[in-house]
Design an enzyme around this catalytic site. Sequence first.
Site, mmCIF file in Angstrom:
data_model
loop_
_atom_site.group_PDB
_atom_site.id
_atom_site.type_symbol
_atom_site.label_atom_id
_atom_site.label_comp_id
_atom_site.label_asym_id
_atom_site.label_seq_id
_atom_site.Cartn_x
_atom_site.Cartn_y
_atom_site.Cartn_z
ATOM 1 C CE1 TYR A 7 -3.718 2.504 0.558
ATOM 2 C CE2 TYR A 7 -2.166 3.489 2.090
ATOM 3 C CZ TYR A 7 -3.324 3.567 1.334
ATOM 4 O OH TYR A 7 -4.083 4.713 1.356
ATOM 5 C CG HIS A 8 2.513 2.765 3.366
ATOM 6 N ND1 HIS A 8 1.927 3.991 3.540
ATOM 7 C CD2 HIS A 8 2.009 1.970 4.341
ATOM 8 C CE1 HIS A 8 1.110 3.953 4.565
ATOM 9 N NE2 HIS A 8 1.140 2.732 5.078
#
Length: 117
Positions: A7-8
């Site tokens: 996600y990051h």
Amino acid sequence: MPGKKEYHDLSFPSHLLTMLGSKTSLKDRWRQVINEANRIDLKHLLTLQAPISEDQTDEMQQEKVQLVIPRQYHADGFSERQQAWLMGVSDFLDEVRKRQASMPADTGGDQLEFTLQ
């Protein structure tokens, strides 16, 4: 399955990310999900609360929040139009499986394995 690391990682394709929030009762609290997981366009929200007004489900659709309710509750006070839009838990799991299947092998993350009882 993509996790926090993916996600990051802004190079990880956002269309492969999935978010499932849960609320025991929705009322107006479902709107909290809108501001979570900004990289994910369509957010999923699981609840056992039924029924929910058409106005609320229309607003959820506009805000790109997909309601996930166990299939056995779909007929409990939901209109036919709402039932056509609602997603069952197995539908959600199928969607996650499809995303996993389309993930390139080098993208990382663990495969999610699950069965419905």
